[in-house]
Design an enzyme around this catalytic site. Structure first.
Site, PDB file in Angstrom:
ATOM      1  N   GLU A  91      -9.324   2.777  -0.243  1.00  0.00           N
ATOM      2  CA  GLU A  91      -9.079   3.591  -1.597  1.00  0.00           C
ATOM      3  C   GLU A  91      -8.996   2.616  -2.488  1.00  0.00           C
ATOM      4  O   GLU A  91      -8.408   1.613  -2.563  1.00  0.00           O
ATOM      5  CB  GLU A  91      -8.019   4.782  -1.479  1.00  0.00           C
ATOM      6  CG  GLU A  91      -8.255   5.595  -0.329  1.00  0.00           C
ATOM      7  CD  GLU A  91      -6.993   6.666  -0.396  1.00  0.00           C
ATOM      8  OE1 GLU A  91      -7.252   7.818   0.056  1.00  0.00           O
ATOM      9  OE2 GLU A  91      -5.983   6.582  -0.448  1.00  0.00           O
ATOM     10  N   CYS A 118       6.193   3.202   1.838  1.00  0.00           N
ATOM     11  CA  CYS A 118       5.074   3.149   1.344  1.00  0.00           C
ATOM     12  C   CYS A 118       4.260   3.829   2.458  1.00  0.00           C
ATOM     13  O   CYS A 118       4.205   3.394   3.687  1.00  0.00           O
ATOM     14  CB  CYS A 118       4.645   1.662   1.435  1.00  0.00           C
ATOM     15  SG  CYS A 118       2.624   1.648   1.247  1.00  0.00           S
ATOM     16  N   GLY A 172      -2.971  -2.701   1.216  1.00  0.00           N
ATOM     17  CA  GLY A 172      -2.874  -3.884   1.726  1.00  0.00           C
ATOM     18  C   GLY A 172      -1.835  -4.829   1.229  1.00  0.00           C
ATOM     19  O   GLY A 172      -1.673  -4.803  -0.188  1.00  0.00           O
ATOM     20  N   SER A 227       6.436  -7.448  -5.955  1.00  0.00           N
ATOM     21  CA  SER A 227       7.094  -6.198  -5.870  1.00  0.00           C
ATOM     22  C   SER A 227       8.633  -6.292  -4.927  1.00  0.00           C
ATOM     23  O   SER A 227       8.687  -6.295  -3.743  1.00  0.00           O
ATOM     24  CB  SER A 227       6.257  -5.375  -4.754  1.00  0.00           C
ATOM     25  OG  SER A 227       4.957  -4.957  -5.374  1.00  0.00           O
ATOM     26  N   CYS A 346       0.944   4.958  -6.894  1.00  0.00           N
ATOM     27  CA  CYS A 346       1.704   3.873  -6.169  1.00  0.00           C
ATOM     28  C   CYS A 346       2.292   4.318  -4.888  1.00  0.00           C
ATOM     29  O   CYS A 346       3.268   5.084  -4.764  1.00  0.00           O
ATOM     30  CB  CYS A 346       2.547   2.917  -6.873  1.00  0.00           C
ATOM     31  SG  CYS A 346       1.890   1.989  -8.220  1.00  0.00           S
TER      32      CYS A 346
HETATM   33  S1  SF4 Z   1       3.100  -4.760   1.349  1.00  0.00           S
HETATM   34 FE1  SF4 Z   1       2.383  -3.207  -0.194  1.00  0.00          FE
HETATM   35  S2  SF4 Z   1       0.685  -2.080   1.030  1.00  0.00           S
HETATM   36 FE2  SF4 Z   1       1.934  -3.286   2.499  1.00  0.00          FE
HETATM   37  S3  SF4 Z   1       3.527  -1.693   3.343  1.00  0.00           S
HETATM   38 FE3  SF4 Z   1       4.612  -3.096   1.690  1.00  0.00          FE
HETATM   39  S4  SF4 Z   1       4.194  -1.743  -0.177  1.00  0.00           S
HETATM   40 FE4  SF4 Z   1       2.517  -1.021   1.149  1.00  0.00          FE
END
Ligand code: SF4
Length: 354
Positions: A91, A118, A172, A227, A346
């Site tokens: 996506e 997530c 990803g 993140s 997100c």
């Molecule tokens: S790295 Fe990013 S996409 Fe992968 S599980 Fe964690 S938050 Fe989700």
């Protein structure tokens, strides 16, 4: 057949040399396939016919097929479900914002990092995307924009507007796929390719330290977003297993050093989750960890999805959290995700592809 969009500038140059064509054709080949506002007839006239025949016989040029598209009623963002050549689905999300259009793209089918809040993480990793599949998401979005002038008018942009900003915040962990990511970035910033300004591209990572080192060493000048989500080491390891391999403190030490030597700014993404990481004690710990690093913190209230036990924070807690960061001298903004009514926000990607 290999996808033409996987060919980085270096690979195209190597191909021209190997096939005995002059390097002067490099520019025209790239412009022809990437820049829909270029004079294609003129470019084609100037390319040797044997070169065109060779490219057509060895490569596919099809943009990625859109299997489904959903448009938000509230903010006009559009989520694409894209079908890759082998049938796998990923996506991407197109988001208009003032004078720009940002595309949030995927770097893998699924993800192996398994962050517990997530939805993509719950899919596990199916496979990495190739550079062509990464770049192909932008080519496909640009083609969609070309075919949808009324959408551009509705969001008050000119008909020639194309994707101006790219964020790797879809499905990803991009730094689990560095070789393809780097080739894709080279195509994106090439003046004859997608011609995107490096500062308008942001690679987001959950803290993959080895990948971060490789990306920074490429000196591409693209933005990096960490993140972070949870400042406490134990709690972070529980919710973001990547922390066990690459402890946050080591990642932040590296970013602090990279900032000193390369004068870079970094973005911190912090998804705020009720009762998990939204207390003032978390804010204090975060402020302490970020001391001495030039960063901006984006606070993103969690977008709950049905299957999760995690919940959105109370607005009072969210503003109190931000207030403490600001008083500690840390630039921070509360960012509400776009496309919440189409599951494009997100942490929600992967819903329609399952
Ligand atoms: S790295 Fe990013 S996409 Fe992968 S599980 Fe964690 S938050 Fe989700």
């Amino acid at each position: 057949m290999e996808n033409f969009y996987s060919l980085s500038p270096d690979k195209i140059r190597g191909l021209l040399e190997k096939q005995g064509f002059s390097q002067v054709h490099f520019k025209a080949v790239y412009q022809y396939f990437y820049q829909d506002n270029a004079d294609r007839d003129k470019l084609l006239q100037n390319l040797p016919k044997e070169l065109i025949r060779h490219l057509e016989s060895e490569y596919t040029f099809a943009p990625i097929a859109i299997a489904k598209e959903l448009q938000s009623k509230y903010d006009s963002s559009v989520k694409f479900l894209l079908r890759l050549a082998d049938g796998e689905l990923v996506e991407s999300v197109l988001m208009p914002e003032r004078a720009r259009i940002t595309l949030c793209i995927s770097s893998q089918v699924g993800c192996r990092q398994a962050c517990s809040f997530c939805h993509t993480g719950r899919m596990g990793l199916k496979r990495n995307l190739s550079a062509g599949e990464i770049v192909g998401q932008i080519v496909t979005a640009n083609q969609w924009l070309k075919d949808h002038p009324p959408w551009l008018q509705a969001v008050r942009l000119t008909e020639s507007q194309r994707v101006s900003n790219v964020v790797f915040m879809g499905m990803g962990e991009p730094l689990d796929n560095v070789p393809e990511l780097v080739d894709a970035l080279k195509i994106m910033v090439s003046p004859q390719g997608l011609s995107l300004a490096p500062r308008r591209i942001t690679v987001s990572t959950a803290g993959h330290l080895d990948g971060l080192k490789k990306l920074v060493s490429e000196n591409l000048g693209v933005g990096i977003a960490l993140s972070l989500h949870i400042p406490d080491a134990k709690e972070r390891s529980r919710i973001m297993p990547i922390n066990r391999r690459y402890p946050l403190e080591e990642v932040l030490t590296y970013l602090r050093d990279a900032q000193t030597t390369k004068n870079r700014h970094f973005l911190i993404q912090y998804t705020v989750i009720a009762g998990v990481n939204d207390s003032l004690a978390h804010a204090e710990k975060l402020a302490h960890l970020l001391k001495g690093i030039k960063v901006k913190v984006n606070l993103i209230p969690l977008n709950s999805f049905d299957a999760t036990s995690f919940k959105q924070p109370d607005p009072d807690d969210l503003y109190a959290f931000q207030g403490l960061l600001l008083r500690s001298g840390i630039r921070s903004m509360i960012r509400f995700s776009k496309g919440q009514d189409i599951d494009a926000a997100c942490g929600q990607l992967a819903i329609t592809s399952q």
